[in-house]
Design a protein around this motif. Structure first.
Motif, PDB file in Angstrom:
ATOM      1  N   CYS A  93       6.173   2.060   5.727  1.00 61.03           N
ATOM      2  CA  CYS A  93       5.490   0.787   5.947  1.00 61.03           C
ATOM      3  C   CYS A  93       4.465   1.050   7.042  1.00 61.03           C
ATOM      4  CB  CYS A  93       6.477  -0.286   6.394  1.00 61.03           C
ATOM      5  SG  CYS A  93       5.692  -1.854   6.845  1.00 61.03           S
ATOM      6  N   ARG A 107      14.838  -2.013  -1.404  1.00 58.28           N
ATOM      7  CA  ARG A 107      13.453  -1.901  -0.935  1.00 58.28           C
ATOM      8  C   ARG A 107      13.421  -1.622   0.567  1.00 58.28           C
ATOM      9  NH1 ARG A 107       8.860  -5.315   0.366  1.00 58.28           N
ATOM     10  NH2 ARG A 107       7.001  -4.105  -0.157  1.00 58.28           N
ATOM     11  N   SER A 152       0.816  -1.219   0.000  1.00 54.34           N
ATOM     12  CA  SER A 152       0.000   0.000   0.000  1.00 54.34           C
ATOM     13  C   SER A 152       0.845   1.263   0.000  1.00 54.34           C
ATOM     14  CB  SER A 152      -0.922  -0.013   1.223  1.00 54.34           C
ATOM     15  OG  SER A 152      -0.149  -0.203   2.396  1.00 54.34           O
ATOM     16  N   GLY A 172       0.733  -6.031   6.365  1.00 59.05           N
ATOM     17  CA  GLY A 172       0.973  -7.476   6.287  1.00 59.05           C
ATOM     18  C   GLY A 172       0.754  -8.106   4.929  1.00 59.05           C
ATOM     19  N   ARG A 173       0.412  -7.314   3.902  1.00 60.31           N
ATOM     20  CA  ARG A 173       0.132  -7.915   2.586  1.00 60.31           C
ATOM     21  C   ARG A 173       1.349  -8.631   2.013  1.00 60.31           C
ATOM     22  NH1 ARG A 173      -2.931  -3.140   2.254  1.00 60.31           N
ATOM     23  NH2 ARG A 173      -5.133  -3.538   1.849  1.00 60.31           N
ATOM     24  N   LYS A 220      12.335   1.873   2.657  1.00 59.61           N
ATOM     25  CA  LYS A 220      11.268   1.888   3.670  1.00 59.61           C
ATOM     26  C   LYS A 220      11.751   2.325   5.042  1.00 59.61           C
ATOM     27  CE  LYS A 220       8.051  -1.188   1.516  1.00 59.61           C
ATOM     28  NZ  LYS A 220       7.128  -0.098   1.247  1.00 59.61           N
TER      29      LYS A 220
HETATM   30  S1  SF4 Z   1       3.567  -4.606   5.554  1.00 56.70           S
HETATM   31 FE1  SF4 Z   1       4.499  -4.959   3.522  1.00 56.70          FE
HETATM   32  S2  SF4 Z   1       2.835  -4.507   2.069  1.00 56.70           S
HETATM   33 FE2  SF4 Z   1       2.239  -3.567   4.040  1.00 56.70          FE
HETATM   34  S3  SF4 Z   1       2.986  -1.443   3.975  1.00 56.70           S
HETATM   35 FE3  SF4 Z   1       4.607  -2.687   4.949  1.00 56.70          FE
HETATM   36  S4  SF4 Z   1       5.966  -3.260   3.246  1.00 56.70           S
HETATM   37 FE4  SF4 Z   1       4.031  -2.599   2.313  1.00 56.70          FE
END
Ligand code: SF4
Ligand code: SF4
Length: 344
Positions: A316, A299, A248, A320-321, A303
């Motif tokens: 982030c 990545r 997201s 959890g996706r 983040k």
């Molecule tokens: S848990 Fe994973 S999918 Fe969700 S915001 Fe954080 S990095 Fe993105």
């Protein structure tokens, strides 16, 4: 706060649809996602955070920016109605606020001239977000690592709490207060409703896993940039990009022209990801991130280090996706734990 008995929720959504283009959770085969609402009866209020993230509503997977013909630029006509999102979870509401720091107004200050993306702003700025509190978080949820919680209202205009027999609409932002204040024909929430909301919030907090301390992660990431820890973590990743596309908050994109070069065609923005080998491929053939571990590290650096440098927050929200979708079970929480435990 107002209360809407569940049997009247379609009536509420239908009234919303008179002014707004409404998006809500829906099923598409085996997947769940946010879709434009044509009939309120089709909304599935029981869907937890959707498989596909709602960033697509404001930052579509593929978006025509403009068309061109014979040197003329033509603006693309869009639905002029403002967007209302119903059923967004707290992590996703906060994700949109993070994306608004990149594309929109949330990080703009009077004394700077940071870039604003008109395609994002024309959709997000006028939108209204009805977020749904999570009464039963999943085992993959870790929003509490980032100072939030399942009943947190940050990034929402109106927080919606399901008390079993009713939805309680609790305005959060000024926009939300104005909207709820303008409504007629709905009862005020009762003391019993408020008691139920508090109890639900307490239960939801209890259902979350333990908070992992993220203090110092930004410096830790920088210190570990050249360390072998990334070899081990990166060896698992197959660079499929699923984690970034489902995320997201990930927001890399590419811009391409389709049509007859310089004559007639359209300029399109499409999602891209730093997990793909050609993302950083240069015209010479040199690739500064040609190893899988380099891309995975990028990545995580973005983040938990670069984004904090630029915007004072982690990129982030603990939705959890990526934990669910990764084909090799590379769990972002495990990576963070491993990195934090590593000696610099
Ligand atoms: S848990 Fe994973 S999918 Fe969700 S915001 Fe954080 S990095 Fe993105
Ligand atoms: S989903 Fe997993 S395997 Fe695919 S790019 Fe992300 S971390 Fe690598």
């Amino acid at each position: 706060m107002i209360r809407i008995e569940k049997e009247r929720i379609d009536e509420f959504i239908r009234a919303l649809m008179e002014t707004w283009s409404v998006y809500a959770p829906a099923r598409d085969g085996k997947n769940t996602l946010f879709a434009p609402v044509e009939d309120p009866a089709g909304i599935d209020h029981g869907i937890f955070n959707t498989d596909k993230s709602p960033k697509e509503i404001f930052f579509p997977h593929s978006e025509v920016l403009f068309e061109f013909e014979g040197g003329e630029i033509k603006k693309v006509e869009r639905d002029a109605r403002p967007i209302a999102v119903w059923g967004l979870r707290g992590c996703d509401a906060r994700s949109l606020r993070l994306l608004d720091k990149v594309f929109g107004s949330a990080w703009q200050k009077p004394d700077n001239d940071m870039f604003e993306d008109p395609y994002w702003k024309e959709k997000y700025d006028d939108s209204i977000i009805f977020g749904t509190a999570c009464n039963e978080p999943r085992s993959t949820c870790f929003c509490n690592w980032f100072g939030a919680g399942p009943h947190d209202g940050a990034g929402m205009d109106v927080k919606v709490v399901d008390t079993g027999e009713a939805f309680i609409l609790d305005p959060v932002s000024e926009k939300g207060k104005k909207y709820i204040g303008s409504l007629k024909g709905w009862a005020e929430a009762t003391k019993k409703d408020v008691t139920k909301m508090k109890a639900a919030a307490k239960e939801a907090d209890k259902a979350m896993g333990e908070v992992f301390g993220m203090d110092g992660i930004q410096e830790k990431m920088a210190d570990l940039f050249l360390k072998p820890v990334w070899n081990d973590i990166g060896a698992k990743c197959v660079n499929c990009g699923a984690c970034a596309f489902i995320c997201s908050t990930c927001h890399c994109f590419d811009v391409q022209d389709e049509g007859k070069k310089g004559k007639k065609g359209k300029r399109i923005r499409i999602w891209d990801t730093c997990m793909f080998p050609i993302f950083t491929m240069e015209a010479s053939g040199h690739n500064p991130r040609d190893m899988s571990k380099d891309r995975l590290r990028q990545r995580f650096m973005h983040k938990f280090s670069y984004f904090i440098n630029n915007y004072d927050e982690h990129l982030c929200t603990g939705c959890g996706r990526c934990v669910i979708v990764c084909p090799v079970n590379l769990d972002i929480r495990e990576v963070v734990r491993e990195v934090m435990a590593c000696e610099a």
